[in-house]
Write a protein that holds these residues in place. Structure first.
Motif, PDB file in Angstrom:
ATOM      1  N   LYS A  64       2.918  -6.098  -7.399  1.00 17.62           N
ATOM      2  CA  LYS A  64       3.087  -6.196  -8.845  1.00 17.62           C
ATOM      3  C   LYS A  64       2.121  -7.227  -9.405  1.00 17.62           C
ATOM      4  CE  LYS A  64       6.578  -7.269 -12.352  1.00 17.62           C
ATOM      5  NZ  LYS A  64       8.001  -7.644 -12.590  1.00 17.62           N
ATOM      6  N   GLY A  65       1.395  -6.850 -10.466  1.00 19.03           N
ATOM      7  CA  GLY A  65       0.458  -7.761 -11.103  1.00 19.03           C
ATOM      8  C   GLY A  65      -0.896  -7.851 -10.421  1.00 19.03           C
ATOM      9  N   ALA A  66      -1.139  -7.017  -9.397  1.00 18.92           N
ATOM     10  CA  ALA A  66      -2.415  -7.089  -8.674  1.00 18.92           C
ATOM     11  C   ALA A  66      -3.589  -6.738  -9.586  1.00 18.92           C
ATOM     12  CB  ALA A  66      -2.391  -6.160  -7.463  1.00 18.92           C
ATOM     13  N   PHE A  67      -3.348  -5.885 -10.577  1.00 19.07           N
ATOM     14  CA  PHE A  67      -4.386  -5.503 -11.537  1.00 19.07           C
ATOM     15  C   PHE A  67      -3.688  -4.968 -12.777  1.00 19.07           C
ATOM     16  CE2 PHE A  67      -3.820  -2.187  -8.335  1.00 19.07           C
ATOM     17  CZ  PHE A  67      -3.356  -1.138  -9.107  1.00 19.07           C
ATOM     18  N   THR A  68      -4.443  -4.755 -13.822  1.00 22.95           N
ATOM     19  CA  THR A  68      -3.867  -4.239 -15.066  1.00 22.95           C
ATOM     20  C   THR A  68      -3.205  -2.888 -14.814  1.00 22.95           C
ATOM     21  OG1 THR A  68      -5.605  -5.333 -16.339  1.00 22.95           O
ATOM     22  CG2 THR A  68      -4.356  -3.576 -17.441  1.00 22.95           C
ATOM     23  N   GLY A  69      -1.953  -2.801 -15.192  1.00 25.22           N
ATOM     24  CA  GLY A  69      -1.226  -1.560 -14.979  1.00 25.22           C
ATOM     25  C   GLY A  69      -0.352  -1.564 -13.741  1.00 25.22           C
ATOM     26  N   ALA A  70      -0.501  -2.577 -12.884  1.00 28.39           N
ATOM     27  CA  ALA A  70       0.332  -2.672 -11.676  1.00 28.39           C
ATOM     28  C   ALA A  70       1.655  -3.340 -12.053  1.00 28.39           C
ATOM     29  CB  ALA A  70      -0.395  -3.468 -10.593  1.00 28.39           C
ATOM     30  N   ILE A  71       2.578  -2.554 -12.609  1.00 29.28           N
ATOM     31  CA  ILE A  71       3.821  -3.120 -13.144  1.00 29.28           C
ATOM     32  C   ILE A  71       4.897  -3.292 -12.082  1.00 29.28           C
ATOM     33  CG2 ILE A  71       3.381  -2.228 -15.451  1.00 29.28           C
ATOM     34  CD1 ILE A  71       5.235   0.093 -14.827  1.00 29.28           C
ATOM     35  N   GLN A  72       4.664  -2.735 -10.885  1.00 29.38           N
ATOM     36  CA  GLN A  72       5.616  -2.924  -9.793  1.00 29.38           C
ATOM     37  C   GLN A  72       4.893  -2.717  -8.469  1.00 29.38           C
ATOM     38  OE1 GLN A  72       8.646   0.054 -10.267  1.00 29.38           O
ATOM     39  NE2 GLN A  72       7.305   1.751  -9.735  1.00 29.38           N
ATOM     40  N   ARG A  73       5.531  -3.174  -7.411  1.00 26.79           N
ATOM     41  CA  ARG A  73       4.946  -2.971  -6.094  1.00 26.79           C
ATOM     42  C   ARG A  73       4.881  -1.473  -5.779  1.00 26.79           C
ATOM     43  NH1 ARG A  73       7.556  -5.375  -0.595  1.00 26.79           N
ATOM     44  NH2 ARG A  73       6.369  -7.236  -1.177  1.00 26.79           N
ATOM     45  N   LYS A  74       3.774  -1.057  -5.166  1.00 25.39           N
ATOM     46  CA  LYS A  74       3.621   0.327  -4.746  1.00 25.39           C
ATOM     47  C   LYS A  74       3.221   0.374  -3.285  1.00 25.39           C
ATOM     48  CE  LYS A  74       0.804   4.466  -5.372  1.00 25.39           C
ATOM     49  NZ  LYS A  74      -0.296   5.114  -6.118  1.00 25.39           N
ATOM     50  N   LEU A  75       3.927   1.181  -2.514  1.00 26.97           N
ATOM     51  CA  LEU A  75       3.581   1.351  -1.112  1.00 26.97           C
ATOM     52  C   LEU A  75       2.444   2.362  -0.988  1.00 26.97           C
ATOM     53  CD1 LEU A  75       7.076   1.467   0.631  1.00 26.97           C
ATOM     54  CD2 LEU A  75       5.655  -0.501   0.016  1.00 26.97           C
ATOM     55  N   GLY A  76       1.497   2.071  -0.106  1.00 23.10           N
ATOM     56  CA  GLY A  76       0.363   2.965   0.091  1.00 23.10           C
ATOM     57  C   GLY A  76       0.655   4.059   1.106  1.00 23.10           C
ATOM     58  N   LYS A  77      -0.295   4.952   1.265  1.00 19.96           N
ATOM     59  CA  LYS A  77      -0.123   6.086   2.173  1.00 19.96           C
ATOM     60  C   LYS A  77       0.079   5.641   3.620  1.00 19.96           C
ATOM     61  CE  LYS A  77      -0.884   9.098  -1.131  1.00 19.96           C
ATOM     62  NZ  LYS A  77       0.231   9.843  -1.738  1.00 19.96           N
ATOM     63  N   PHE A  78      -0.584   4.568   4.031  1.00 15.37           N
ATOM     64  CA  PHE A  78      -0.417   4.105   5.405  1.00 15.37           C
ATOM     65  C   PHE A  78       1.018   3.659   5.668  1.00 15.37           C
ATOM     66  CE2 PHE A  78      -5.049   4.014   5.889  1.00 15.37           C
ATOM     67  CZ  PHE A  78      -5.175   4.400   7.212  1.00 15.37           C
ATOM     68  N   GLU A  79       1.599   2.942   4.718  1.00 15.66           N
ATOM     69  CA  GLU A  79       2.988   2.514   4.902  1.00 15.66           C
ATOM     70  C   GLU A  79       3.939   3.695   4.897  1.00 15.66           C
ATOM     71  OE1 GLU A  79       4.803  -1.457   3.242  1.00 15.66           O
ATOM     72  OE2 GLU A  79       2.920  -1.048   2.178  1.00 15.66           O
ATOM     73  N   LEU A  80       3.697   4.651   4.014  1.00 12.40           N
ATOM     74  CA  LEU A  80       4.566   5.824   3.932  1.00 12.40           C
ATOM     75  C   LEU A  80       4.458   6.694   5.176  1.00 12.40           C
ATOM     76  CD1 LEU A  80       4.017   6.823   0.200  1.00 12.40           C
ATOM     77  CD2 LEU A  80       6.012   5.705   1.191  1.00 12.40           C
ATOM     78  N   ALA A  81       3.320   6.601   5.867  1.00 15.43           N
ATOM     79  CA  ALA A  81       3.118   7.395   7.082  1.00 15.43           C
ATOM     80  C   ALA A  81       3.554   6.652   8.335  1.00 15.43           C
ATOM     81  CB  ALA A  81       1.648   7.788   7.203  1.00 15.43           C
ATOM     82  N   ASP A  82       4.124   5.466   8.192  1.00 14.06           N
ATOM     83  CA  ASP A  82       4.489   4.646   9.350  1.00 14.06           C
ATOM     84  C   ASP A  82       5.352   5.439  10.328  1.00 14.06           C
ATOM     85  OD1 ASP A  82       4.560   2.389  10.935  1.00 14.06           O
ATOM     86  OD2 ASP A  82       6.332   1.565   9.939  1.00 14.06           O
ATOM     87  N   GLY A  83       4.955   5.441  11.576  1.00 15.71           N
ATOM     88  CA  GLY A  83       5.660   6.201  12.601  1.00 15.71           C
ATOM     89  C   GLY A  83       5.148   7.611  12.746  1.00 15.71           C
ATOM     90  N   GLY A  84       4.371   8.082  11.754  1.00 17.92           N
ATOM     91  CA  GLY A  84       3.888   9.454  11.755  1.00 17.92           C
ATOM     92  C   GLY A  84       2.376   9.535  11.799  1.00 17.92           C
ATOM     93  N   THR A  85       1.832  10.419  10.956  1.00 17.91           N
ATOM     94  CA  THR A  85       0.405  10.731  10.985  1.00 17.91           C
ATOM     95  C   THR A  85      -0.163  10.669   9.573  1.00 17.91           C
ATOM     96  OG1 THR A  85       0.798  12.268  12.826  1.00 17.91           O
ATOM     97  CG2 THR A  85      -1.307  12.463  11.668  1.00 17.91           C
ATOM     98  N   VAL A 109       0.660   4.184  13.021  1.00 18.41           N
ATOM     99  CA  VAL A 109       0.240   5.441  12.395  1.00 18.41           C
ATOM    100  C   VAL A 109      -0.877   6.068  13.223  1.00 18.41           C
ATOM    101  CG1 VAL A 109      -0.846   6.487  10.364  1.00 18.41           C
ATOM    102  CG2 VAL A 109       0.857   4.692  10.066  1.00 18.41           C
ATOM    103  N   ARG A 110      -0.769   7.382  13.422  1.00 18.14           N
ATOM    104  CA  ARG A 110      -1.886   8.094  14.049  1.00 18.14           C
ATOM    105  C   ARG A 110      -2.819   8.551  12.942  1.00 18.14           C
ATOM    106  NH1 ARG A 110      -2.029  13.552  17.788  1.00 18.14           N
ATOM    107  NH2 ARG A 110      -4.071  13.110  18.726  1.00 18.14           N
ATOM    108  N   VAL A 111      -4.120   8.354  13.128  1.00 12.83           N
ATOM    109  CA  VAL A 111      -5.110   8.667  12.096  1.00 12.83           C
ATOM    110  C   VAL A 111      -5.914   9.901  12.497  1.00 12.83           C
ATOM    111  CG1 VAL A 111      -7.128   7.850  10.825  1.00 12.83           C
ATOM    112  CG2 VAL A 111      -5.266   6.260  11.380  1.00 12.83           C
TER     113      VAL A 111
END
Length: 480
Positions: free
Chosen positions: A226-247, A286-288
């Motif tokens: 949150k607050g990392a840049f203009t428009g970042a109104i909340q924390r957002k998880l990236g694709k790598f985190e969402l893929a944790d344990g998977g691919t 994560v497997r890439v």
């Protein structure tokens, strides 16, 4: 044939935009906003797939998944969320969800999780048949672990070689670089690897590296605070985190900016990263997998791609052959897609004339399997009750034979005698195909404001074919 049904448990505004696309694909969509309504719909309509949005007010998605797990014959359930987390995704998958997605819903993803009988992907190559088997015999299935439905159709040696290597490394964590021309099925092979691995019940997350500018792609991959840049109104998880344990699949990896490539290299080497604007290091498992339609070695020589990243990604290289190099696989795939589309549109089985087979084998397929799939849908719709002839491909007047023209003349005369056209739509139904082709081409140019590349994509033909047709129209006096 009754259309199959999918059920959405969500607010109408979050899902109804996808309904027209589903209808065009031969699917009916149901909508429920509570558990009782959903269970009643499932009991009555027997949907083949259920999509749940856990943010729906008053809806207990976890309880619904537990109910699904206890009920025999319950359809697969996909969870889709506006802003999920890796922990949430893992919990839903452990409760039995078929998959976990981040919005928006798109047909390209939906078609890949539909149960069999839906036209959705290139299936898997089967072993070469006995010499006594006819060339048109159905291809036996090459089974993946766990009965994976992500299969590839083909008997050509080049495809079987790639498949054999994919099966051999599917269960490892090794990074895989899948290369090949656009439309050869790179994402399908990536999904095949995931669904034949011990990560098959974990998330599969794909991102197109060419679709976003550098600053947005970094946030998509690694998330932000949150607050990392203009428009970042909340924390957002990236694709790598969402893929944790998977691919995770990094599609068109060569389009990634050099600065971001360095950060990706750290993830591959250390299995950790920092969110944009974050101070805590995030560790992942994560497997890439990565794809490219370029000769990546040339990109390295040009200084546009890091050599160390290339070596790290290229642990297992899978080079997919172009369709024009796959011999009789063209006819095998054409028959497969034809059967899929006739089933989807409720039509009877269609055969190919010898002239149509000859044309299919002689065409160079610049768009590969994707182009063939689009062409077969067009041919199925134009052929009606069949058989499929070269003219149904709408790829040029040279495909017309005297017999074809006689057939059209007879059909048009009969249609006119039965019911003279009274509206433009009715007139269109008895229009000669070469005239219909001209109108479709001109309309596509109008819709794309003259962009020939985009118009060719809409029509499912090459830019060269479009250019040749426009030159013909110019000779006829048309201003194009």
């Amino acid at each position: 044939m009754t259309a199959r049904t999918v059920l959405f448990i969500a607010e109408p505004q979050s899902v109804t935009a996808i309904f027209p696309t589903l209808q065009k694909a031969g699917l009916q969509a149901g909508l429920a906003d509570n558990v009782n309504g959903a269970l009643g719909f499932i009991k009555k309509s027997h949907p083949c797939l259920v999509f749940c949005r856990p943010e729906l007010q008053g809806f207990d998605a976890k309880g619904f998944l537990r109910k699904a797990a206890e009920t025999e014959g319950f359809p697969p359930v996909v969870i889709f969320s506006a802003a999920g987390s890796a922990e949430q995704a893992t919990e839903y998958l452990e409760l039995g969800a078929r998959d976990y997605w981040i919005e928006p819903l798109v047909w390209e993803k939906i078609r890949l999780v539909l149960p069999d009988e839906e036209p959705e992907q290139e299936p898997e190559p089967a072993p070469c048949p006995p010499r006594s088997a006819p060339a048109s015999a159905p291809s036996p299935s090459v089974g993946g672990s766990g009965g994976s439905k992500f299969q590839i159709i083909g008997r050509h040696t080049a495809v079987l070689r790639v498949l054999a290597l994919a099966k051999q490394v599917a269960g490892s964590k090794a990074t895989v670089l899948i290369s090949g021309e656009s439309g050869t099925g790179k994402e399908m092979f990536a999904r095949y690897l995931h669904h034949n691995s011990d990560r098959a019940d974990k998330p599969f997350v794909a991102i197109n590296c060419a679709a976003l500018p550098e600053h947005l792609l970094e946030s998509e991959l690694f998330g932000h605070e949150k607050g990392a840049f203009t428009g970042a109104i909340q924390r957002k998880l990236g694709k790598f985190e969402l893929a944790d344990g998977g691919t995770i699949l990094l599609d068109e990896i060569t389009e990634m900016d050099l600065g971001l490539q360095a950060k990706l290299l750290r993830v591959l080497q250390e299995s950790e990263f920092d969110r944009v604007g974050g101070v805590e290091t995030v560790r992942i498992d994560v497997r890439v997998l990565a794809t490219t339609n370029r000769r990546i070695e040339d990109t390295v020589k040009e200084g546009k791609f890091r050599q160390d990243l290339y070596y790290r990604l290229n642990v297992i290289p899978l080079a997919l052959p172009a369709l024009k190099d796959r011999g009789d696989d063209v006819l095998l795939l054409a028959e497969f897609f034809t059967n899929k589309f006739t089933a989807a549109y409720g039509l009877g089985k269609l055969a190919f004339t010898d002239e149509a087979k000859k044309w299919l084998m002689g065409y160079d397929w610049p768009g590969n399997v994707r182009e063939l799939q689009n062409l077969m849908e067009r041919a199925v719709l134009l052929a009606g009750q069949g058989p499929i002839r070269p003219r149904h491909f709408l790829m040029g007047d040279e495909q017309w034979t005297p017999d074809d023209l006689a057939d059209i003349d007879a059909d048009q005369q009969a249609a006119c005698e039965a019911a003279p056209p009274s509206t433009p739509d009715e007139a269109m139904s008895v229009m000669p195909l070469h005239e219909m082709e001209k109108r479709l081409i001109l309309k596509s140019l109008e819709e794309t404001t003259g962009n020939r590349t985009r118009a060719a994509e809409l029509l499912g033909i090459s830019v060269r074919t479009l250019r040749n047709k426009l030159n013909e129209y110019k000779k006829q006096g048309l201003d194009v």
